[in-house]
Motif scaffolding. Structure first.
Motif, PDB file in Angstrom:
ATOM      1  N   TYR A   9      -5.110  41.577  38.766  1.00  0.00           N
ATOM      2  CA  TYR A   9      -6.337  40.805  38.980  1.00  0.00           C
ATOM      3  C   TYR A   9      -6.505  40.532  40.472  1.00  0.00           C
ATOM      4  O   TYR A   9      -5.671  39.890  41.095  1.00  0.00           O
ATOM      5  N   TYR A 104      -4.055  37.481  41.521  1.00  0.00           N
ATOM      6  CA  TYR A 104      -3.892  36.340  40.617  1.00  0.00           C
ATOM      7  C   TYR A 104      -3.127  36.745  39.362  1.00  0.00           C
ATOM      8  O   TYR A 104      -3.117  37.909  38.969  1.00  0.00           O
ATOM      9  N   PHE A 105      -2.532  35.744  38.714  1.00  0.00           N
ATOM     10  CA  PHE A 105      -1.903  35.911  37.413  1.00  0.00           C
ATOM     11  C   PHE A 105      -2.970  35.879  36.325  1.00  0.00           C
ATOM     12  O   PHE A 105      -4.047  35.296  36.510  1.00  0.00           O
ATOM     13  N   HIS A 106      -2.671  36.447  35.185  1.00  0.00           N
ATOM     14  CA  HIS A 106      -3.581  36.408  34.039  1.00  0.00           C
ATOM     15  C   HIS A 106      -3.956  34.965  33.685  1.00  0.00           C
ATOM     16  O   HIS A 106      -5.101  34.675  33.354  1.00  0.00           O
ATOM     17  N   SER A 107      -3.012  34.053  33.787  1.00  0.00           N
ATOM     18  CA  SER A 107      -3.262  32.646  33.435  1.00  0.00           C
ATOM     19  C   SER A 107      -4.252  31.967  34.383  1.00  0.00           C
ATOM     20  O   SER A 107      -4.756  30.886  34.072  1.00  0.00           O
ATOM     21  N   GLN A 108      -4.564  32.580  35.518  1.00  0.00           N
ATOM     22  CA  GLN A 108      -5.489  31.999  36.496  1.00  0.00           C
ATOM     23  C   GLN A 108      -6.918  32.522  36.362  1.00  0.00           C
ATOM     24  O   GLN A 108      -7.803  32.069  37.084  1.00  0.00           O
ATOM     25  N   ILE A 109      -7.141  33.444  35.460  1.00  0.00           N
ATOM     26  CA  ILE A 109      -8.454  34.087  35.356  1.00  0.00           C
ATOM     27  C   ILE A 109      -9.578  33.069  35.188  1.00  0.00           C
ATOM     28  O   ILE A 109     -10.587  33.133  35.886  1.00  0.00           O
ATOM     29  N   GLU A 110      -9.446  32.145  34.272  1.00  0.00           N
ATOM     30  CA  GLU A 110     -10.530  31.185  34.013  1.00  0.00           C
ATOM     31  C   GLU A 110     -10.825  30.328  35.239  1.00  0.00           C
ATOM     32  O   GLU A 110     -11.997  30.090  35.566  1.00  0.00           O
ATOM     33  N   ASN A 111      -9.800  29.870  35.937  1.00  0.00           N
ATOM     34  CA  ASN A 111     -10.020  29.047  37.138  1.00  0.00           C
ATOM     35  C   ASN A 111     -10.727  29.841  38.231  1.00  0.00           C
ATOM     36  O   ASN A 111     -11.639  29.328  38.883  1.00  0.00           O
TER      37      ASN A 111
END
Length: 153
Positions: A9, A104-111
């Motif tokens: 990402y 970015y990490f996958h967990s940061q996508i929404e932010n």
């Protein structure tokens, strides 16, 4: 290679040449859709494309077979050509040289998505220069300010 799966990402940030406020509302969304189309045509995943009148944020799910620099080159070249063919601006449109690319990490996508979605609101409080330098510092990227974008003070 068989049985190889990955997704990277990347957020790209780049500016209009001269930092002119040329990405005007009447056609800004059209160019952002066009940029998303460029990304799709390269078999990459556009997550969000948004920005303000003088710069753009592009968030992409990138396959490792696509070099970061090749995708941003294609985005900038093809979108400049499109803007000029559509005659959205008087004179010749182009992007400034250079860009930022941040991972970015996958967990940061929404932010990251929400941050890019709310660029208009964000830039009521912070200049592009402050935003960009903050990105460079946050990601630990060494830089010399004289080699960054042309800034409007």
């Amino acid at each position: 290679m068989a049985a190889t799966f990955s997704q990277i990402y990347i957020q790209y940030v780049f500016a209009v040449k001269g930092r002119d406020n040329l990405l005007q509302r009447p056609w800004r969304d059209e160019i952002f859709r066009y940029i998303a189309g460029i990304i799709k045509s390269k078999q990459q995943k556009p997550i969000i494309v948004n920005g303000v009148s003088d710069h753009v944020h592009v968030f992409v799910g990138l396959k490792p077979s696509m070099p970061i620099s090749d995708l941003v080159r294609d985005i900038k070249n093809n979108s400049s050509k499109f803007i000029n063919e559509q005659k959205f601006v008087k004179g010749k449109f182009s992007w400034q040289d250079g860009y930022g690319a941040f991972s970015y990490f996958h967990s940061q996508i929404e932010n990251v998505y929400q941050y890019i979605l709310n660029q208009e609101e964000h830039h009521r409080k912070k200049t592009f220069k402050d935003e960009y330098i903050e990105f460079l510092q946050k990601f630990g990227i060494e830089f010399n300010e004289k080699y960054l974008f042309d800034w409007l003070d």
